[in-house]
Enzyme design. Structure first.
Site, PDB file in Angstrom:
ATOM      1  N   LYS A 191       0.860  -1.188   0.000  1.00 25.01           N
ATOM      2  CA  LYS A 191       0.000   0.000   0.000  1.00 25.01           C
ATOM      3  C   LYS A 191       0.891   1.230   0.000  1.00 25.01           C
ATOM      4  O   LYS A 191       1.053   1.934   0.989  1.00 25.01           O
ATOM      5  CB  LYS A 191      -0.929  -0.003   1.210  1.00 25.01           C
ATOM      6  CG  LYS A 191      -2.138   0.930   1.006  1.00 25.01           C
ATOM      7  CD  LYS A 191      -2.997   0.466  -0.148  1.00 25.01           C
ATOM      8  CE  LYS A 191      -4.077   1.471  -0.502  1.00 25.01           C
ATOM      9  NZ  LYS A 191      -4.776   1.130  -1.728  1.00 25.01           N
ATOM     10  N   SER A 391      -8.575  -0.226  -5.840  1.00 27.76           N
ATOM     11  CA  SER A 391      -8.938   0.132  -4.464  1.00 27.76           C
ATOM     12  C   SER A 391     -10.450   0.282  -4.363  1.00 27.76           C
ATOM     13  O   SER A 391     -11.186  -0.660  -4.594  1.00 27.76           O
ATOM     14  CB  SER A 391      -8.201   1.404  -4.023  1.00 27.76           C
ATOM     15  OG  SER A 391      -7.167   1.081  -3.130  1.00 27.76           O
TER      16      SER A 391
END
Length: 620
Positions: A191, A391
């Site tokens: 991430k 996402s």
């Protein structure tokens, strides 16, 4: 006397407001009349002058931006309108040829370029010539142009094919200088969205993922271009562009011609003379040839408001809470559009078109719930991914009965992060203090003046981990896998469409037309392919602003390399706009910042002011 002056000012203000309202009503009625009467379409060359970007859903100026003269948006062209116009031109006797004017074209995503290029190929197959022209061709522009029957290049131009790759800004050093602490909470090894706030360079994990993604996208681009123009020596030219130019005596257009990347080197007058040959001369028209303007042809030949049994909802741009204008995916706006479409239209299936890097968790879930509500009404749900669906963009895709992506789609990034800025360093620089009382460990938390205390930091991290677990569960349930299976391919990592299909994150390759066909199949509609676009209707205010703004003439780039770079101040302001969006957004987000933007950043006066303040702060 002061009271009388105040009353007089009030009366003058009321008078001005009434005049403004009258003018808006007058122009609104005039606009409605002009809109109802389609502009006549002649015959000749359909001029597709792409002076800006191609997007899934064009944005509109806000009233404040327009009235203040601060509307700095680039010209945006809706992808589906361009494809529909090119398809309509195939059998339209008024269209003799098509000109792709790519001077000033700034791209729009690899998957979008693939769809647009395919439409150009279909047009050529119908027997209509397509001529492309530019001063400088970069990756996106050349991906379209490679499908044309003729590629023209300005004598002072160049073909520069760089492949995927870009420099990212890292803000930790700047934040340290400003005395701002980015308190980061995240889940996922990859991430890397938060890395710019905690590092000054790319982590090895982020570099590994980005390199793999870039290599896959380059391979897909090469296959697309080579298929469209097999005679072009694309590989050799990209491997050693400088060598190819040196072999041509330093003449960049000659090098492109030798590599068969282009067919003709000539200035714009030469190109326009060719268009006159293809579509007919017109000495009274600009350029000297008969032309059909793109907007007029779309108004005349493309049904932009169809009414069919397959609903299409577009989720484009950053996903934000509440309502938002076109070009930004407002959770409430999209959910309401889906709900109204399902309740008021006789829909038999729903296609969800996604071109978004994600954003707010709550808004993503709001949209997902609206799609699930449509699914509960027994509507088949088919997802069509554009250039980016990552996402939060993947979160909203999970209700799909079938998910289409394209090989160059950027997807995945199943991870969660949160960022809270705190200003203890800035306060120390300014000589400010802050103090108070607490009745519980969470009183006054998160404390953005001193920084969150351990209890609140632990609570936020727990919240991030909880949402990540929910994300895994949603994806696992959707893809018929276990959360552990998804965790192995999640961790915030971004995947290309080809790899995502191998991993089971998507079901097949295809564009929006394939998604519509699949929806018709699942709904047992036979050959029915008519659609209804589930979008917020254009408001009266939007119509007025659109009419007043009008259509601006495009401007050509000053040289071949102008399209390959952004002005430094624009790049810095875009970065500031991105930082502002992250730091002022929801505390916890499902957003892919390592994904390329699906639309240019919207720079506001606040961003310009912030840049000036930072420069003043650092200079002081």
């Amino acid at each position: 006397m002061r009271f009388v002056r105040g009353v007089w000012k009030l009366l003058v203000g009321i008078k001005d407001a009434l005049v403004l309202i009258f003018m808006l009503l007058f122009f609104g009625l005039l606009y409605a009349g002009l809109k109802a009467e389609p502009r006549p379409v002649g015959q000749g060359v359909l001029l597709v002058d792409l002076d800006g970007t191609v997007v899934e859903q064009p944005s509109k100026p806000t009233a404040s931006e327009f009235l203040s003269g601060q509307d700095n948006r680039l010209h945006e062209y809706r992808l589906r309108d361009l494809v529909a116009a090119l398809d309509a031109a195939q059998d339209d006797d008024r269209i003799k040829a098509v000109a792709l004017d790519l001077d000033g074209f700034l791209g729009g995503g690899q998957s979008a370029m693939s769809d647009l290029g395919a439409a150009v190929r279909r047009l050529r197959a119908s027997g209509k010539p397509v001529a492309a022209y530019a001063t400088g061709y970069s990756d996106d522009g050349y991906q379209i142009a490679s499908n044309a029957s003729e590629i023209w290049l300005n004598p002072l131009g160049a073909v520069v094919l760089a492949g995927p790759g870009r420099q990212n800004l890292y803000y930790k050093g700047l934040l340290d200088k400003l005395g701002i602490t980015a308190n980061v909470y995240r889940v996922g090894t990859y991430k890397s969205a938060v890395e710019p706030y905690i590092r000054n360079d790319m982590s090895p994990e982020a570099r590994q993922a980005a390199q793999a993604l870039g290599g896959a996208l380059l391979e897909t681009w090469r296959e697309d271009v080579t298929k469209a123009r097999p005679q072009a020596a694309v590989d050799a030219y990209m491997r050693d562009t400088a060598g190819a130019v040196a072999a041509a005596g330093g003449d960049m257009p000659k090098a492109a011609l030798a590599a068969k990347l282009v067919d003709k080197v000539a200035d714009r007058r030469g190109f326009e003379a060719r268009l006159a040959e293809l579509g007919g001369k017109d000495d009274n028209a600009k350029g000297g040839y008969q032309k059909v303007k793109l907007d007029s042809f779309i108004d005349d030949a493309v049904d932009t408001s169809p009414d069919g049994p397959i609903g299409i909802v577009t989720i484009a741009g950053e996903i934000v809470d509440g309502k938002a204008p076109a070009g930004t995916a407002g959770g409430d706006s999209i959910a309401e559009a889906i709900d109204k479409g399902v309740r008021r239209k006789n829909l038999k299936a729903l296609v969800v078109r996604i071109d978004s890097p994600g954003g707010s968790v709550m808004a993503s879930e709001r949209i997902r719930q609206a799609i699930l509500a449509a699914k509960e009404r027994k509507l088949p749900i088919v997802v069509s991914m554009g250039s980016v669906a990552a996402s939060g963009g993947y979160w909203v895709a999970t209700p799909g009965d079938f998910i289409f992506a394209e090989p160059s789609t950027i997807t995945g990034s199943i991870g969660v992060f949160g960022i809270l800025p705190s200003f203890q360093g800035a306060m120390a620089k300014l000589g400010l203090g802050a103090d108070g009382i607490k009745t519980t460990p969470l009183s006054g938390e998160p404390d953005l003046l001193h920084g969150p205390n351990p209890e609140s930091a632990k609570l936020i991290q727990t919240g991030v981990e909880s949402i990540y677990g929910k994300f895994l569960g949603i994806v696992a349930n959707s893809r018929h896998k276990t959360p552990a299976d998804i965790d192995r391919i999640a961790q915030g990592r971004v995947w290309d469409g080809g790899t995502a299909r191998q991993l089971g994150l998507v079901d097949g390759f295809g564009n929006i037309d394939d998604a519509i066909a699949k929806a018709a199949q699942l709904a047992k509609l036979g050959d029915e392919r008519d659609v209804t676009y589930l979008e917020r209707p254009e408001s009266f205010r939007d119509s007025i602003l659109e009419m007043i703004a009008g259509e601006e003439e495009g401007s050509n780039p000053p040289d071949a390399f102008a399209i390959l770079k952004a002005a430094p101040e624009t790049a810095i302001l875009s970065a500031i706009a991105e930082v502002r969006s992250i730091l002022s957004g929801p505390s916890i987000q499902v957003r892919c910042l390592e994904c390329p933007p699906v639309a240019p950043a919207r720079i506001t006066a606040a961003d310009t002011g912030m840049l000036a303040k930072m420069i003043g702060w650092l200079a002081g």
